[in-house]
Write a protein that holds these residues in place. Structure first.
Motif, short mmCIF file in Angstrom:
data_model
loop_
_atom_site.label_atom_id
_atom_site.label_comp_id
_atom_site.label_asym_id
_atom_site.label_seq_id
_atom_site.Cartn_x
_atom_site.Cartn_y
_atom_site.Cartn_z
N PRO A 1 -5.20 8.80 2.90
CA PRO A 1 -5.81 7.51 3.21
C PRO A 1 -6.07 7.27 4.70
CG PRO A 1 -4.20 7.24 1.47
CD PRO A 1 -4.08 8.66 1.93
N PRO A 2 -5.10 7.57 5.60
CA PRO A 2 -5.41 7.32 7.02
C PRO A 2 -6.61 8.12 7.51
CG PRO A 2 -3.06 7.68 6.73
CD PRO A 2 -3.72 8.02 5.42
N GLY B 1 -8.90 3.49 2.44
CA GLY B 1 -9.12 4.93 2.49
C GLY B 1 -8.50 5.69 1.33
N ARG B 2 -8.05 4.99 0.33
CA ARG B 2 -7.37 5.65 -0.79
C ARG B 2 -8.40 6.18 -1.79
NH1 ARG B 2 -5.07 4.22 -5.36
NH2 ARG B 2 -3.15 5.28 -5.89
N PHE C 1 0.84 -1.19 0.00
CA PHE C 1 0.00 0.00 0.00
C PHE C 1 0.87 1.24 0.00
CE2 PHE C 1 -2.14 3.63 1.63
CZ PHE C 1 -3.27 3.63 0.82
N ILE C 2 0.61 2.13 -0.96
CA ILE C 2 1.22 3.47 -0.96
C ILE C 2 0.10 4.48 -1.25
CG2 ILE C 2 3.57 2.79 -1.62
CD1 ILE C 2 2.85 3.50 -4.52
N PRO C 3 0.25 5.71 -0.74
CA PRO C 3 -0.81 6.69 -1.01
C PRO C 3 -0.89 7.07 -2.48
CG PRO C 3 0.50 7.33 0.89
CD PRO C 3 1.23 6.20 0.22
N TYR D 1 -3.33 2.61 11.49
CA TYR D 1 -3.55 2.51 10.05
C TYR D 1 -2.76 1.35 9.45
CZ TYR D 1 -4.14 3.74 5.20
OH TYR D 1 -4.46 3.68 3.87
N THR E 1 0.38 5.59 10.59
CA THR E 1 0.22 5.42 12.03
C THR E 1 0.16 3.93 12.36
OG1 THR E 1 -2.17 5.43 11.82
CG2 THR E 1 -1.12 7.55 12.22
#
Ligand SMILES: Cc1cc2nc3c(=O)[nH]c(=O)nc-3n(C[C@H](O)[C@H](O)[C@H](O)COP(=O)(O)OP(=O)(O)OC[C@H]3O[C@@H](n4cnc5c(N)ncnc54)[C@H](O)[C@@H]3O)c2cc1C
Lengths: 287, 769
Positions: free
Chosen positions: B755-756, B636-637, A181-183, A263, A260
Motif C-alpha cells: 500500500p505505501p 493504495g491497497r 488500516f491494515i495491508p 503514509y 512510514t
C-alpha cells in the motif's frame, strides 16, 4: 513462576500488591502469553483475573453500560443492546485478531497492553468510556485516555488493575464508528486506527464530537482541533475536510516496519473522513 | 473448476472410459491422521533420554570470528555436548544437485556451522545439547564469541559495485568474459539464447525496455525445520526429520560428518510444507554431531524467527528486460539481464531464471544473461519453480506493455508469439507436446476473461513456464497374504502424492483403492530416491510405481499359469483377476488377486513388485493466469477480486490435488506481488522475522481461486502426467502487476506493490499530470 487465579477483586489486589512489579495480570492472554513465550517478559507471578465474576459481566447501571474488563470480543459482538448503543466500540473490539483470538481477547487487555496500535482504544476514547480501577487504596475512576502513558507504559500503580469500563448513556442523535488500516484483511496490526463519536441536535448541527487516532503517536490521540472543526457545523464536506486536516496535523508517527511517517499521516486523514461519514450515518439509526 | 482435455488420442479416450481410479477425487490416505492430529511431524518424535539441542546464531550481518570460548558453557550442569566449527572438518568445493539447484559442500559445511566468518544475521556458530531447553538456553548465553564486525551489503546492485565489501574474499566470477582476475561478489555469469538480438531489434516497430526490482520472499511453510538424531557408540545413526528428500539429507549429512552413507538411516516425518525450502540441510548435521558427542538422542526445532533468519528465501533481483515487436504483433527480439541475490553463498537460481525468462515465446533472436551475486543474507533455497517467477515477472510485464502499445489484446498477442510443439526454446531444446496455446485459448474463452469490469477495476494476464524434472525413484509393492498391498515409496508426500500414487497402482492392479496402502519408506527400505522437488513425484515416482505394479501383475500371471498349468502367454490380467484366453483348462474360471496372494507360499513365495529407474521424459507445464483487481486510490491497497488459473497438467490423476497446487501457487504469488518483503535495519538485522509483519496472505485476503485443468498428455508417462506443482507460482507476479497497471494506468516495476508504494506512485502520477 507462580500462577494464581483469585475469585474476588480484593484477593487479586492483595496478590498483586505483595509482589509489586514482578507480577502480571492475565486476562485473555493473547498479548501476555505471546510475550512470555518469546522471552520478552519474565514475571514471577501471574494473576489470572478471569475467575472474578465482576470482570466478566456486562451490566446496566442507571441506563449506563458497565462492561467488565475481561469480557471478550466475541461476547461483546453477541450483546445486541451494547452493539446498538456503541456500535463503534463493538466493531473495534471485533476487529481484534481472528475468530480464535476473539474468544479470549478483552478490552482491558487491549488497553493495558498499552500498544499505540491497539484497536479498541481509539473507539473507547471516542466513546468517553471511564475505567474503574481497583487497587491497594480502594477504587478510583480514570478516563480511558489517561491509562496509557507510552508504548507498554500505563499510569496504573503497583497492585492496581482495571475492573470495568463505564459508558455514558448515548444521546438520541449520536453515533460512533471505528476503522483501521491494515495491508491484509485480518491478523494484522493497525497502521492507523480512527474512532469518532459525534452528537447532533434536532437541527442536525453537531453539538459534540470526539476524534481519537491510534498508531500515529506514542499513545492514542484525542484530537481537539478535529472535534472543533465539526462542532457547530452540519458535518458537511467542508467541515469534514477541516477535521481531516486537523487529524493530519496532530499525527506524530514513526517510520517503522509497519508504515512510514508520510503514509501513516496521509491514511489517518483518509480514515478519519470515512469514519466520520459512518458515524454521521449512525446518528440517524434510531429514526 | 473445469477440466479441458485437449488432443487426447482416440486410443487414450477409449481407455479413459475404463479408468476406475485415475481422474477421480478419491479420499487421501493421510487425511484422517492429519485432521485428527495423529500425524507425526518433525517435532513430534520423542525418544528415551532425548536431549534438547539449541543453536547459537550470529547477531551480526557480517563479522570475522576471532574466537569462540565454550569453557564456561561446558561446565554448566545438564550440558551434555557443545559443537562449533572445531567439530566439523572442512570440505573441498564440490557441486552436487539438491532439488533443482546445486549446492557446494565447501559452502554447506560453512552454512550449517560458520568457520572463518559469520555471513548473515542468524548464521549458526555453535550448538548445545542439554537435558532441557532452559539449560540449553543458559548455556548458549555462556558461550563467549569475539567478533570483528565487518561492513555488510544486502542489495544486489550495491554488492556488484567494485568498492563493495567482499563476502568471500577469493571468489572469481565463473563464466566471465574476459575471465575475472579480481575477486568480487559476482559468483557466476550465465548466458542463454540464439540468433542475434541486434538484428531482431532493428526489425522492431516498437521497443520497450524497463528495469525491475523484486525482494527476497520466504517459502513460508507452516512447519519449522525440526529433527531428532540418534548416534550410537559404534557409529550407527538414525535421523528423523521434516524434509522433501531423506536420501538427499542422508548423503549431505554423511559427507559433512564423514560417515558411511549406509550407517545413517533417515526417516522422513510428515511434512508441513516445504515448497523447495526443505531440500537442504540446516539442523540435521548439527543434531547428529551433538548426538555423536553426547551418545544420546538430540532433538532440534527451529523457532519461526530462526526459520526467517537462517533458512532459505527465494532471491531478490534487479533486472533489465527489452522486447521489440512489429506493428502486427510479432516479437522480433527479447533480451533479459538478470542479477539475482544468492545470499551468503553462491548458487542463486539465476540459471533457471534465465532459461525460463522467454520460454513461452517462439523467438528468432533472444538472449538472457544472468549473474549470481552474494549478499549478507541467508543462502537462498529453492522455492517453487526457483528463479522463474522473478524473470518471467519482468518479461511478462514488458510483454503486456508492448501489447498495450500495439493495441492488441494481451492473450491475442501471446497467441501470435506462443511456443508450440517443435518450437526451439530460448534455452536450447525443441519443445515436445506442450500446452501453452491450449491454456491461452481456454483463458480467452473463460467466463472470467469475457466478463465486464466495473469502473476503476483492472484485469491482468500472464503466462508462465517451468521445466519439471524426472530422476531416480525406487518403489516396492509388498503383497500381504490377504491380497492387500503396501506401496512403499521414497519421495516424501508434500502435495497429496500418496493418494495419486496409490490410485495409479490400484488402477494397474485392478483392485479397490483401499486395498493399497501407500507409505514413505526410510532410506534403508528402498533403493535410492531423489527428493520430492521439480514437480517430479507424480510423474517420476508415479511412472516407477506403475512399472512396479506391472512387474507384480506379470508375477501374478506367472502364478496363475503355474496353478492352471498353462503357458503364461495364455493368461490375461483384467480387473484384478487372472483369466485365461479362450477359457480353456484349469479348475476355476478366474483367479483373483486375493486368491493368488493367499496361495503365494505354495506357488513360489512372496509376491513383491519392484521397479527402480532414472526416469526420463519430464514434460514442462505452461500456465496462464487471469486476475481482476481493485485499488483503493486513497490508501493504495490492492484487492484481488477474481482469479483464474489455467494450466496444463498432462493428465490430472487426482484433480483436487492438481487444483490445490494451482490455487496454492496463485496465493503464494499474490503474497509475493503485494506484501511480502524482508525489512532490515541499518545493521543488517531482520526486523520482521515473524508472520505478523512478514505478510503472507491470510484466507480472507483472497477470493476462491478458480481453476481450469488443461490436459495435453505427456507421452513419457503411462497416464500422460506432467508435473504441476511449480508453474502456478510463475505467472501471478506479472498478472497482478499488469492488472494494477490496467486499473491505475501506472506501471509498477518493483515488488511488492504494498500500500505505501502504490499510494506513493498514485501521488507521483497525479502531481506530474
Ligand atoms: C494472532 C493475534 C492477533 C491479534 N490481532 C490484534 C488486532 O487486530 N488488534 C489489536 O488491537 N490487537 C491484536 N492482538 C493483540 C491482543 O489480542 C489484544 O491486545 C487483546 O485485546 C489483548 O487482550 P487480552 O485479554 O488477551 O490481554 P492479555 O494478554 O491477558 O493482557 C495484555 C496486557 O494487559 C495487562 N492486563 C490485562 N488485563 C488487565 C486489566 N484488567 N488490568 C490491568 N492490566 C491488564 C496484562 O498484564 C498484559 O500486560 C492480536 C494478538 C494475536 C495473538
Amino acid at each position: 513462576m507462580q500462577y494464581e487465579a483469585p475469585t474476588t477483586v480484593d484477593q487479586a489486589v492483595a496478590l498483586l500488591k505483595n509482589s509489586g512489579n514482578a507480577s502480571k495480570v492475565l486476562a485473555g492472554g493473547t498479548d501476555l502469553l505471546v510475550q512470555l513465550r518469546s522471552g520478552m517478559i519474565e514475571p514471577e507471578l501471574i494473576v489470572d483475573i478471569k475467575k472474578i465474576p465482576e470482570v466478566r459481566s456486562i451490566l446496566k447501571e442507571d441506563g449506563k453500560f458497565r462492561v467488565g474488563a475481561v469480557v471478550t470480543g466475541a461476547e461483546l459482538g453477541e450483546h445486541g443492546d451494547l452493539k446498538a448503543a456503541w456500535p463503534g466500540v463493538v466493531e473495534a473490539a471485533e476487529l481484534i485478531g481472528s475468530t480464535q483470538i476473539q474468544g479470549r481477547a478483552s478490552l482491558g487487555g487491549n488497553l493495558c497492553n498499552a500498544s499505540p496500535a491497539a484497536d479498541a482504544v481509539p473507539a473507547l476514547v471516542a466513546a468517553g468510556a471511564i475505567c474503574m480501577i481497583a487497587g491497594p487504596n480502594g477504587r478510583r475512576e480514570l478516563p480511558v485516555g489517561a491509562i496509557c502513558t507510552g508504548p507498554g507504559q500505563t499510569s496504573l500503580s503497583p497492585g492496581e488493575f482495571v475492573v470495568s469500563f463505564l459508558f455514558p448513556i448515548p444521546k438520541p442523535r449520536s453515533g460512533d464508528a471505528y476503522l483501521r488500516f491494515i495491508p491484509r484483511t485480518e491478523m494484522d496490526i493497525a497502521v492507523v486506527g480512527v474512532g469518532i463519536h459525534i452528537t447532533l441536535d434536532a437541527e442536525n448541527v453537531c453539538v459534540d464530537a470526539r476524534v481519537a487516532v491510534g498508531a500515529v503517536a506514542p499513545t492514542v490521540l484525542l484530537v481537539e482541533e478535529s472535534a472543533a472543526a465539526l462542532v457547530g457545523t452540519m458535518v458537511d464536506d467542508a467541515s469534514i475536510d477541516k477535521m481531516i486536516a486537523a487529524v493530519r496535523d496532530s499525527c506524530d508517527p514513526i517510520d517503522d516496519k509497519r508504515g512510514t511517517v508520510v503514509y501513516r499521516t496521509q491514511v489517518a486523514g483518509v480514515l478519519a473522513g470515512r469514519v466520520c461519514r459512518i458515524a454521521l450515518q449512525r446518528t440517524r439509526r434510531h429514526e | 473448476m473445469a477440466i479441458v482435455t485437449k488432443r487426447v488420442s482416440d486410443e487414450r479416450e477409449a481407455e479413459e472410459q475404463n479408468f476406475n481410479w485415475v481422474g477421480t477425487r478419491a479420499v487421501r490416505p493421510d487425511g484422517v491422521d492429519k485432521v485428527t492430529g495423529r500425524a507425526k511431524f518433525g517435532a513430534d518424535l520423542h525418544l528415551p533420554n532425548m536431549l534438547v539441542g539449541k543453536m547459537l546464531r550470529s547477531p551480526h550481518a557480517h563479522a570475522r570470528i576471532l574466537s569462540i570460548d565454550i569453557s564456561s558453557a561446558e561446565k554448566l550442569p545438564g550440558v551434555k555436548a557443545i559443537v562449533t566449527r572445531e567439530d566439523f572438518s572442512d570440505l573441498a568445493s564440490e557441486f552436487v544437485p539438491a532439488g533443482e539447484m546445486m549446492v557446494n559442500y565447501r559452502d554447506i559445511t560453512r552454512n550449517v556451522m560458520a568457520r572463518e566468518k559469520v555471513l548473515y544475521e542468524g548464521h549458526a556458530l555453535a550448538a548445545v545439547a542439554a537435558v532441557n531447553a532452559i539449560v540449553a538456553r543458559e548455556a548458549l548465553a555462556l558461550i563467549q564469541v569475539d567478533y570483528e564486525v565487518l561492513p555488510h551489503v544486502l542489495d544486489v546492485v550495491e554488492a556488484m559495485k567494485p568498492e563493495a565489501v567482499l563476502i568471500q574474499e577469493d571468489l572469481l566470477t565463473d563464466g566471465a568474459d574476459p575471465p575475472a582476475d579480481k575477486p568480487s561478489n559476482i559468483a557466476k555469469r550465465v548466458e542463454f539464447g540464439h540468433g542475434d538480438i541486434e538484428t531482431g531489434f532493428a526489425k522492431a516497430d516498437v521497443i520497450v525496455e524497463r528495469e525491475f526490482n523484486t525482494r527476497p520472499v520466504h517459502q513460508g511453510y507452516i512447519e519449522p525445520h525440526a529433527c531428532v538424531a540418534s548416534v550410537s557408540e559404534d557409529g550407527q545413526a538414525e535421523l528423523w526429520c521434516s524434509t522433501q528428500g531423506h536420501y538427499v539429507v542422508r548423503g549431505h549429512c554423511a559427507r559433512i560428518l564423514g560417515m558411511d552413507v549406509a550407517k545413517l538411516r533417515v526417516t522422513a516425518s510428515e511434512i508441513g510444507g516445504g515448497f523447495g525450502g526443505k531440500t537442504v540441510v540446516y539442523l540435521e548435521p548439527v543434531a547428529l554431531a551433538l548426538s555423536r558427542k553426547a551418545c544420546q538422542p538430540v532433538k532440534m526445532v527451529m523457532t519461526r524467527e530462526e526459520v526467517f533468519k537462517a533458512s532459505g528465501p527465494a532471491s531478490g533481483a534487479n533486472m533489465r528486460v527489452k522486447i521489440g515487436a512489429t506493428r502486427d504483433g510479432r516479437i522480433t527480439a527479447g533480451e533479459a539481464i538478470l542479477h539475482y541475490q544468492a545470499g551468503a553463498f553462491q548458487g542463486s537460481p539465476v540459471p533457471p531464471g534465465a532459461q525460463c525468462a522467454f520460454a513461452p515465446y517462439d523467438l528468432e533472436h533472444v538472449r538472457a544473461v544472468g549473474f549470481d551475486v552474494l549478499v549478507n543474507r541467508p543462502k537462498v533455497a529453492a522455492y517453487r519453480a526457483p528463479g522463474a517467477p522473478i524473470s518471467e515477472y519482468a518479461v511478462e510485464s514488458v510483454v503486456d506493455e508492448v501489447a498495450k502499445k500495439l493495441n492488441i489484446d494481451p492473450i491475442e498477442f501471446r497467441l501470435k508469439n506462443a511456443s508450440r510443439e517443435g518450437t526451439k526454446a530460448s534455452h536450447g531444446p525443441k519443445f515436445g507436446p506442450i500446452g501453452l496455446v491450449e491454456t491461452l485459448e481456454a483463458a480467452q474463452a473463460h467466463d472470467h476473461y469475457q466478463s465486464p469490469l466495473q469502473p476503476g477495476q483492472g484485469r491482468g494476464v500472464a503466462s508462465g513456464y517451468w521445466f519439471n524434472i524426472g530422476g531416480q525413484s525406487s518403489v516396492t509393492l509388498n503383497t500381504s497374504e490377504d491380497g492387500t498391498v503396501a506401496l512403499v515409496v521414497g519421495t516424501p508426500d508434500i502435495g497429496g502424492s500418496r493418494a495419486s500414487l496409490g490410485m495409479m497402482v490400484a488402477e494397474e492392479l485392478g483392485v479397490e483403492l483401499d486395498k493399497v496402502r501407500p507409505m514413505i519408506g526410510d532410506t534403508s527400505s528402498l533403493g535410492y530416491n531423489f527428493l520430492t522437488g521439480g514437480s517430479r513425484t507424480t510423474f517420476a515416482t508415479g511412472k516407477v510405481a506403475v512399472d512396479a505394479a506391472r512387474d507384480l501383475v506379470s508375477q501374478l500371471r506367472e502364478r496363475a499359469a503355474k496353478i492352471w498349468d498353462v503357458p503364461v502367454g495364455d493368461i490375461l490380467w483384467h480387473n484384478g483377476e487372472a483369466l485365461q484366453k479362450n477359457g480353456r483348462g484349469g479348475p476355476t474360471e478366474t483367479l483373483s488377486f486375493r486368491d493368488l496372494a493367499e496361495s503365494m507360499g505354495k506357488t513360489g513365495g512372496p509376491l513383491v513388485g519392484q521397479a527402480s529407474e532414472n526416469v526420463q521424459g519430464a514434460a514442462p507445464s505452461f500456465g496462464t493466469h487471469v486476475v481482476d483487481v481493485d485499488v483503493d486510490r486513497e490508501t493504495g491497497r490492492v484487492e484481488i477480486l477474481r482469479y483464474t488459473v489455467v494450466q496444463d497438467a498432462g493428465k490430472a490423476i487426482h484433480p483436487s490435488y492438481v487444483e490445490g497446487q494451482y490455487q496454492g501457487g496463485a496465493v503464494q504469488g499474490i503474497g509475493w506481488a503485494l506484501n511480502e518483503e524482508y525489512i532490515y535495519d541499518s545493521e543488517g538485522r531482520l526486523e520482521n522475522a515473524g508472520f505478523l509483519d512478514y505478510r503472507m496472505p491470510v484466507c480472507s485476503d483472497v477470493p476462491m481461486i478458480d481453476t481450469v485443468i488443461v490436459e495435453v498428455p505427456n507421452p513419457a508417462h503411462p497416464y500422460g502426467v506432467k508435473g504441476v506443482g511449480e508453474t502456478p507460482i510463475v505467472p501471478p507476479l506479472a498478472a497482478i502487476s499488469n492488472a494494477v497497471a490496467n486499473a491505475l494506468g501506472i506501471r509498477f516495476s518493483e515488488l511488492p506493490m504494498s500500500p505505501p508504494r502504490v499510494l506513493a506512485a498514485i501521488a507521483a502520477a497525479s502531481s506530474s499530470k
